[in-house]
Scaffold this motif. Structure first.
Motif, PDB file in Angstrom:
ATOM      1  N   PHE A  67     -15.478 -14.010  -7.082  1.00 21.10           N
ATOM      2  CA  PHE A  67     -15.294 -13.212  -5.871  1.00 21.10           C
ATOM      3  C   PHE A  67     -16.333 -12.091  -5.807  1.00 21.10           C
ATOM      4  N   VAL A  68     -16.901 -11.876  -4.613  1.00 17.12           N
ATOM      5  CA  VAL A  68     -17.801 -10.743  -4.401  1.00 17.12           C
ATOM      6  C   VAL A  68     -17.451 -10.057  -3.086  1.00 17.12           C
ATOM      7  N   GLY A  69     -17.699  -8.738  -3.034  1.00 13.30           N
ATOM      8  CA  GLY A  69     -17.495  -7.966  -1.824  1.00 13.30           C
ATOM      9  C   GLY A  69     -17.970  -6.547  -2.031  1.00 13.30           C
ATOM     10  N   ASN A  70     -18.198  -5.839  -0.955  1.00  8.21           N
ATOM     11  CA  ASN A  70     -18.620  -4.440  -0.991  1.00  8.21           C
ATOM     12  C   ASN A  70     -17.482  -3.533  -0.537  1.00  8.21           C
ATOM     13  N   GLY A  71     -17.403  -2.346  -1.126  1.00  4.42           N
ATOM     14  CA  GLY A  71     -16.435  -1.357  -0.651  1.00  4.42           C
ATOM     15  C   GLY A  71     -15.013  -1.872  -0.711  1.00  4.42           C
ATOM     16  N   ALA A  72     -14.299  -1.808   0.421  1.00  2.84           N
ATOM     17  CA  ALA A  72     -12.930  -2.306   0.466  1.00  2.84           C
ATOM     18  C   ALA A  72     -12.870  -3.783   0.118  1.00  2.84           C
ATOM     19  N   SER A  73     -13.909  -4.522   0.494  1.00  2.85           N
ATOM     20  CA  SER A  73     -13.941  -5.943   0.154  1.00  2.85           C
ATOM     21  C   SER A  73     -14.110  -6.151  -1.344  1.00  2.85           C
ATOM     22  N   ALA A  74     -14.737  -5.193  -2.042  1.00  3.26           N
ATOM     23  CA  ALA A  74     -14.832  -5.270  -3.500  1.00  3.26           C
ATOM     24  C   ALA A  74     -13.455  -5.104  -4.128  1.00  3.26           C
ATOM     25  N   SER A  75     -12.650  -4.205  -3.575  1.00  2.00           N
ATOM     26  CA  SER A  75     -11.301  -4.041  -4.110  1.00  2.00           C
ATOM     27  C   SER A  75     -10.487  -5.300  -3.867  1.00  2.00           C
ATOM     28  N   MET A  76     -10.709  -5.953  -2.723  1.00  5.77           N
ATOM     29  CA  MET A  76     -10.036  -7.224  -2.460  1.00  5.77           C
ATOM     30  C   MET A  76     -10.500  -8.292  -3.437  1.00  5.77           C
ATOM     31  N   ALA A  77     -11.800  -8.308  -3.738  1.00  4.07           N
ATOM     32  CA  ALA A  77     -12.327  -9.285  -4.689  1.00  4.07           C
ATOM     33  C   ALA A  77     -11.601  -9.156  -6.027  1.00  4.07           C
ATOM     34  N   SER A  78     -11.450  -7.935  -6.521  1.00  4.20           N
ATOM     35  CA  SER A  78     -10.743  -7.720  -7.779  1.00  4.20           C
ATOM     36  C   SER A  78      -9.267  -8.103  -7.673  1.00  4.20           C
ATOM     37  N   HIS A  79      -8.648  -7.680  -6.590  1.00  4.71           N
ATOM     38  CA  HIS A  79      -7.218  -7.924  -6.384  1.00  4.71           C
ATOM     39  C   HIS A  79      -6.913  -9.419  -6.390  1.00  4.71           C
ATOM     40  N   TYR A  80      -7.666 -10.176  -5.610  1.00  6.38           N
ATOM     41  CA  TYR A  80      -7.312 -11.584  -5.434  1.00  6.38           C
ATOM     42  C   TYR A  80      -7.847 -12.479  -6.540  1.00  6.38           C
ATOM     43  N   ALA A  81      -8.884 -12.046  -7.241  1.00 10.66           N
ATOM     44  CA  ALA A  81      -9.266 -12.763  -8.460  1.00 10.66           C
ATOM     45  C   ALA A  81      -8.136 -12.657  -9.483  1.00 10.66           C
ATOM     46  N   LEU A  82      -7.542 -11.468  -9.580  1.00  9.81           N
ATOM     47  CA  LEU A  82      -6.390 -11.278 -10.460  1.00  9.81           C
ATOM     48  C   LEU A  82      -5.219 -12.150 -10.018  1.00  9.81           C
TER      49      LEU A  82
END
Length: 210
Positions: A57-72
């Motif tokens: 997962f990759v993303g910037n800013g809020a999308s980075a937090s989503m990347a971490s959240h949904y990879a988990l």
């Protein structure tokens, strides 16, 4: 300006509409239903996992937090091997050494292997570091799934094998819709249903048709 109560109602009605009307296309631009898009995401993810691969997962800013959240969530709850390349030390080091546009592409080079799936999240769909990550993933032999918004012809939406698109032009709406879509994929795969779905006997006892 209209009163706060009316604007609050309109806000949530807009958010619900944008999420409900999100579109899904394949790599050729052919339209899919939202449920078929969810099924394809899970089928591709599970096939990659079973083959010993992973989702990145990759993303910037809020999308980075989503990347971490949904990879988990996909790893822990969905049983699909996933990671997010959002480590702060790595990102700051690469930004310092090679510039921001290459921070994800470089990590794709470090971690990706043929058969992995890149999940790229960008509200605008035009962030250079996200589009470069897609290019690098393609070079390695990865599949690509995208989540984007704003203009329908944004570069990210045109680059994936499976593309989820939210037709909004405000970051808050697009980001929240992306989060809802990915959560729905995971929750539905785990058997989510309404109270009636979980207990149809309760409807029969109330005399309702099931």
């Amino acid at each position: 300006m209209r009163n706060l109560a009316d604007r609050t109602t309109d806000y949530f009605e807009t958010l619900a509409r944008l999420t409900r009307e999100a579109s899904v296309t394949d790599g050729a631009g052919s339209q899919k239903t939202l449920s078929d898009g969810f099924a394809d995401f899970l089928a591709q993810g599970r096939a990659a996992h079973d083959a010993g691969n992973k989702l990145i997962f990759v993303g910037n800013g809020a999308s980075a937090s989503m990347a971490s959240h949904y990879a988990l969530d996909l790893t822990k709850n969905g049983g699909i091997r996933s990671l997010a390349i959002t480590d702060h030390a790595m990102l700051t080091a690469l930004t310092n050494d090679i510039g921001g546009d290459a921070i994800f592409a470089e990590q794709i080079g470090f971690y990706a292997q043929p058969g992995d799936i890149l999940v790229a999240i960008s509200s605008s769909g035009s962030s250079p570091n996200i589009t470069k990550a897609v290019e690098r993933a393609r070079d390695i032999g990865c599949a690509v799934i995208t989540f984007s918004g704003f203009t329908a012809d944004n570069p990210l939406r045109l680059s994936g094998d499976l593309n989820f698109y939210v037709a909004g032009d405000e970051y808050g709406f697009v980001e929240t819709a992306h989060a809802a879509l990915i959560h729905a994929i995971i929750d539905l795969s785990l058997g989510w249903g309404t109270a009636e779905d979980r207990n149809p006997g309760a409807l029969k006892r109330r005399g309702a048709a099931v």
